[in-house]
Every structure is written in C-alpha cells, then in structure tokens.
Design a protein around this motif. Structure first.
Motif, PDB file in Angstrom:
ATOM      1  N   SER A 153      28.638   4.435  38.585  1.00 48.01           N
ATOM      2  CA  SER A 153      28.949   3.270  37.760  1.00 48.01           C
ATOM      3  C   SER A 153      28.211   2.012  38.186  1.00 48.01           C
ATOM      4  O   SER A 153      27.997   1.104  37.377  1.00 48.01           O
ATOM      5  CB  SER A 153      30.466   3.008  37.784  1.00 48.01           C
ATOM      6  N   ASN A 154      27.820   1.943  39.458  1.00 49.42           N
ATOM      7  CA  ASN A 154      27.129   0.749  39.954  1.00 49.42           C
ATOM      8  C   ASN A 154      25.615   0.922  39.993  1.00 49.42           C
ATOM      9  O   ASN A 154      24.903   0.143  40.629  1.00 49.42           O
ATOM     10  CB  ASN A 154      27.628   0.387  41.347  1.00 49.42           C
ATOM     11  N   VAL A 155      25.102   1.950  39.332  1.00 48.39           N
ATOM     12  CA  VAL A 155      23.667   2.235  39.328  1.00 48.39           C
ATOM     13  C   VAL A 155      23.100   1.995  37.926  1.00 48.39           C
ATOM     14  O   VAL A 155      23.688   2.410  36.925  1.00 48.39           O
ATOM     15  CB  VAL A 155      23.375   3.690  39.758  1.00 48.39           C
ATOM     16  N   LYS A 156      21.938   1.333  37.896  1.00 46.07           N
ATOM     17  CA  LYS A 156      21.264   1.065  36.634  1.00 46.07           C
ATOM     18  C   LYS A 156      19.793   1.427  36.785  1.00 46.07           C
ATOM     19  O   LYS A 156      19.174   1.126  37.807  1.00 46.07           O
ATOM     20  CB  LYS A 156      21.394  -0.419  36.266  1.00 46.07           C
ATOM     21  N   ILE A 157      19.232   2.097  35.800  1.00 52.10           N
ATOM     22  CA  ILE A 157      17.812   2.440  35.834  1.00 52.10           C
ATOM     23  C   ILE A 157      17.016   1.302  35.217  1.00 52.10           C
ATOM     24  O   ILE A 157      17.177   0.975  34.047  1.00 52.10           O
ATOM     25  CB  ILE A 157      17.535   3.743  35.070  1.00 52.10           C
ATOM     26  N   GLY A 168      25.243  -3.513  43.781  1.00 53.32           N
ATOM     27  CA  GLY A 168      24.652  -2.923  42.594  1.00 53.32           C
ATOM     28  C   GLY A 168      23.347  -2.248  42.955  1.00 53.32           C
ATOM     29  O   GLY A 168      22.671  -2.639  43.910  1.00 53.32           O
ATOM     30  N   VAL A 169      22.959  -1.228  42.223  1.00 51.47           N
ATOM     31  CA  VAL A 169      21.754  -0.455  42.520  1.00 51.47           C
ATOM     32  C   VAL A 169      20.876  -0.382  41.281  1.00 51.47           C
ATOM     33  O   VAL A 169      21.354  -0.031  40.193  1.00 51.47           O
ATOM     34  CB  VAL A 169      22.100   0.981  42.981  1.00 51.47           C
ATOM     35  N   ILE A 170      19.636  -0.736  41.446  1.00 51.26           N
ATOM     36  CA  ILE A 170      18.655  -0.597  40.370  1.00 51.26           C
ATOM     37  C   ILE A 170      17.686   0.498  40.771  1.00 51.26           C
ATOM     38  O   ILE A 170      17.068   0.440  41.833  1.00 51.26           O
ATOM     39  CB  ILE A 170      17.877  -1.903  40.136  1.00 51.26           C
ATOM     40  N   TRP A 171      17.547   1.471  39.931  1.00 50.09           N
ATOM     41  CA  TRP A 171      16.689   2.627  40.225  1.00 50.09           C
ATOM     42  C   TRP A 171      15.438   2.524  39.364  1.00 50.09           C
ATOM     43  O   TRP A 171      15.522   2.571  38.143  1.00 50.09           O
ATOM     44  CB  TRP A 171      17.437   3.917  39.899  1.00 50.09           C
ATOM     45  N   SER A 191      27.557  -8.003  40.699  1.00 51.46           N
ATOM     46  CA  SER A 191      27.264  -7.389  42.004  1.00 51.46           C
ATOM     47  C   SER A 191      27.262  -8.490  43.064  1.00 51.46           C
ATOM     48  O   SER A 191      26.204  -8.947  43.498  1.00 51.46           O
ATOM     49  CB  SER A 191      25.917  -6.662  41.978  1.00 51.46           C
ATOM     50  N   GLU A 192      28.443  -8.910  43.457  1.00 53.46           N
ATOM     51  CA  GLU A 192      28.563 -10.062  44.351  1.00 53.46           C
ATOM     52  C   GLU A 192      27.967  -9.812  45.732  1.00 53.46           C
ATOM     53  O   GLU A 192      27.577 -10.749  46.417  1.00 53.46           O
ATOM     54  CB  GLU A 192      30.039 -10.444  44.493  1.00 53.46           C
ATOM     55  N   ASP A 193      27.882  -8.568  46.184  1.00 54.25           N
ATOM     56  CA  ASP A 193      27.356  -8.251  47.516  1.00 54.25           C
ATOM     57  C   ASP A 193      25.850  -8.013  47.523  1.00 54.25           C
ATOM     58  O   ASP A 193      25.282  -7.588  48.538  1.00 54.25           O
ATOM     59  CB  ASP A 193      28.069  -7.015  48.077  1.00 54.25           C
TER      60      ASP A 193
END
Length: 454
Positions: free
Chosen positions: A278-282, A260-263, A225-227
C-alpha cells in the motif's frame, strides 16, 4: 556510458565548441551479460571478443572514417571502456581525451602509482584499509588483472594487423599512455585517496542535477509519507535478476516500512501476479533513500543529494563500488541471493554520513562541468597534454623500477667484495713465501704491486 558522453557533448556545445558524436547502433546489452557471476571472467572476455568484432566492423567503414577525417577535428573525446575507441582515434590520426565512466579502476594500465598496500585492485572487493591477508589477496589479484588485460589486448591484435600497416601498428598498452587527459566519473568524496597524475581529471557528479518540482500526484503521495521516502531503481539490470522472487522479497519488506516507496519501473514490466504494498508507488521522484544496483551514476547522484544507499550489485564494477559505499558509511550492500525482507528493513540509516560526503562533494571550487570544460580547453590551447605526462611513460619497465640501477649497484658491491677477497688471498700467499713481510699492511703490498705493474 551513453548518458555520460551525451552530457559531456552538451557541456562542450554550451561552451561554444562544435561537437560530433560517433555512436554505433546495434544491440545495447549483450544477451546474458547481466547474469554472469562476478568471477566468471570467461563471460567478460566473451564480451571483449564481441567488442573486437564490432571494432572490425567500424574500421571497415572506410566511408565513415574518411568523412570524419575530412572534418579536421581538433581532438577526440572517447569512452575508455572500449579498447576500440583508441584504435578509431589512432586511425583518424587525432589526439584524444579519454572518459572512464567509473572509479580509478584502470590506474595501473594508465600509469597511476598504485601501491598494492592500500590501492585495491579492480574486482578485489577490498577497501583501502587492508590487513595482512587483504594485502596478500590484493597482490594476487594484481597478477590476475594483468593476465586478464593481456588476454583482452590479444583479442584486438588481429584487428590491428588487418587495419594498420606494418611498421606503424599501435599497441593498446601504449595507446593508454598516449591520452592527453584521463577524465573519471568519480570524486574523492566517494573514492579512496591515492596518487594521481597531472593529466587526470575527476568530474563525478556531472550527471547530477538540482531537484525539480514534482507533479501534483507525487506531491500528494509525499504529503502522506511523513517519514520520507525510498526510491528503488534497478535500471537496465531489471531483466537480469530472478525477477519475481526478488521483487516479492523487496515488496514484502517495504510493506513494513513507515516511509513511502517509489519504484522506478515501467508499468508494463511489473509482474501482474505481484500486488504492490500500500505504501509503494511505481514512478520516479525525489527521495530520502536510494536502492540502486551500484552503478556509478546513481551513487554520485546519491552523494550530490545527500541520500543514503542500499545497494544490490549485480555485475561489473558494481560490487567494488558498493565496497566504497560501505567503507564511506553511506549505505549497505545486500546480495541478490541473500535478499530477505527482514534484512531489508534493518538497513535504512546512514543519513548523517552521506550528508557529510555531500558537503565534501559540493565544496569543490568549480562544479564538474566547469572542471571538464576548462581542462579540455587547456589541452586544446596548449596543443596537447604532453606537459602533464611523466617521463616514465617513455622509459622501459626496468628503468621505471630502477632494476638497471639495482643491478649495477649490486654488481659493484659484489665486484668490490671479490676484488678485496682476491687481494687478501694474494697477501697471505706473499706472506707465506716471504717471511717478515707481514709487517707491511695489505694495502701497502697492493700499492707496491700496482706500481710494479705500471
């Protein structure tokens, strides 16, 4: 609230103090509490009614209260959001320090100077920069707030009558002014500037901690997640929102982001019918953007770490908190009923402003835990905080607002005017009876008349 009190207990313990915590067990969240509309005051009053019932139960626990009395504590540190806390401290006969886990929202109740021209009333949704109609709204909201506070206090009147003897029954409004210290979980990097009293301490950021190393799994996710990243944390309010619809909109928005997203969510609570982008992780992790519901702890952590906020307020102080977020340019508010994917993707900015606030927050001479510890120890060593309280707390309301002085001065001016008018009238009557006397001034005639009377 519990996290805040637990951290304070730990701070005091680390400074060598012996600490006991009185924690009432039971239902942690009142059913439906998170769902009430923001202006539905009846739900808030119902909640206060529930706290009054809990208070009745606590004060009936004579065995527990007697054991606490036997401990011979020096001071009580208590949560100021529950009126029962004040009654328990009064029942134990202990001096008390009050922790308010939010902004200076209760300033008028605790004696803060709160000019309505620039100090927004709780629930007003106003910032400190008010136009004419904003000031009108703030004045009206102050009246509503006073009525609500009166209704809250009446819910505890029967509790007080039942558990305190006649002649020594406390009044909640007076107990609020009796606190040795008021400690607030806020900071002027977040709060609007306004007057405080000497017995006020603010320790916003007490729960914020330096970032810790991540697991290898999260490190790998970060590397891809470079950004940067976004973290979503709806906290205990997750069950209080129209879950699937809202989660679908947020998830769709995230699918279009380069970050990237962390939930922050338990896997068991995630709807099985909703497939993660695809860019979301719990999970839970360090972040570059925070999506909270507007709770104070999350917002102070975002300032501590210099992280912008996209807030989704649900109830209570969260709406007013998000007004401050927008006024400080550290983020933006999204209403839960207007949450759409296209709005979501246009709000990822504000990094520069929140970094400036973070610099202000970190520039205090002492960190929050040391400010807390030193002030509490100051009160203990001084055997109370009476020297920090203004004499206004001992005055009647009409004395505080100088109404007695204004009445006296107005009466004096009016009386003087009537006396002068009476003298003038008497003068012209004398002139009409005694021709030639008009050559004398009215003051000469008055002087001669007074001498004759004497």
């Amino acid at each position: 609230h519990y996290f805040m009190m637990d951290e304070i207990s730990q701070v005091l313990h680390n400074r060598g103090h012996e600490v006991r915590m009185l924690l009432q067990t039971g239902v942690l969240m009142i059913p439906g509490k998170g769902t009430f509309p923001r202006r539905d005051l009846s739900r808030y009053l119902d909640f206060m009614n529930h706290l009054a019932y809990q208070c009745h139960v606590i004060l009936n626990k004579s065995e527990i209260l007697n054991s606490l009395k036997d401990e011979k504590f020096d001071i009580t540190v208590m949560d100021g959001c529950n009126p029962c806390s004040f009654l328990v401290a009064e029942k134990l006969g202990l001096p008390f320090v009050v922790v308010f886990p939010g902004t200076f929202a209760n300033g008028p109740q605790v004696g803060f100077p709160s000019p309505l021209s620039y100090v927004p009333v709780f629930y007003s949704n106003l910032a400190d920069h008010m136009d004419f109609w904003g000031r009108v709204k703030n004045c009206l909201m102050s009246l509503v707030s006073a009525i609500v506070q009166y209704q809250v206090q009446t819910k505890f009147e029967n509790i007080i009558k039942e558990h305190f003897p006649a002649g020594s029954r406390p009044v909640l409004s007076e107990l609020y002014l009796k606190a040795e210290l008021w400690i607030y979980n806020t900071d002027f990097s977040f709060e609007f500037a306004h007057p405080l009293l000497p017995n006020t301490v603010y320790i916003g950021g007490l729960l914020a901690k330096p970032a810790k190393p991540l697991s290898q799994e999260l490190e790998d996710f970060i590397a891809n997640s470079e950004d940067g990243f976004i973290i979503v944390t709806l906290g205990s309010m997750l069950s209080s929102i129209p879950l699937l619809e809202v989660l679908q909109e947020i998830n769709t928005a995230f699918a279009h982001l380069s970050q990237g997203v962390i939930w922050r969510c338990q896997h068991s609570k995630w709807p099985k019918e909703l497939k993660l982008a695809s860019n979301v992780k719990i999970d839970i992790l360090w972040l570059v953007c925070l999506l909270p519901t507007g709770g104070m702890n999350s917002l102070m952590e975002s300032i501590y770490h210099g992280v912008p906020v996209v807030g989704i307020p649900l109830f209570g102080d969260q709406h007013d908190n998000m007004v401050r977020v927008e006024a400080k340019n550290m983020g933006i508010t999204l209403r839960i009923d207007q949450l759409k994917a296209d709005k979501f993707t246009r709000t990822m900015k504000y990094k520069s402003a929140v970094m400036s606030l973070s610099t202000i927050h970190h520039s205090h001479q002492l960190p929050p835990d040391q400010r807390l510890g030193r002030w509490l120890e100051h009160v203990l060593q001084a055997r109370g905080g009476a020297h920090l309280q203004p004499y206004a707390f001992q005055q009647s309301w009409f004395q505080q607002y100088l109404l007695d002085v204004l009445l006296f001065l107005s009466g004096s001016v009016l009386g003087g005017a009537l006396l002068f008018s009476s003298c003038q009238c008497s003068y012209w009557k004398i002139v009409s009876i005694c021709p030639g006397i008009e050559q004398k001034s009215s003051w000469d005639i008055l002087h001669e008349a007074l001498l004759e009377v004497i």
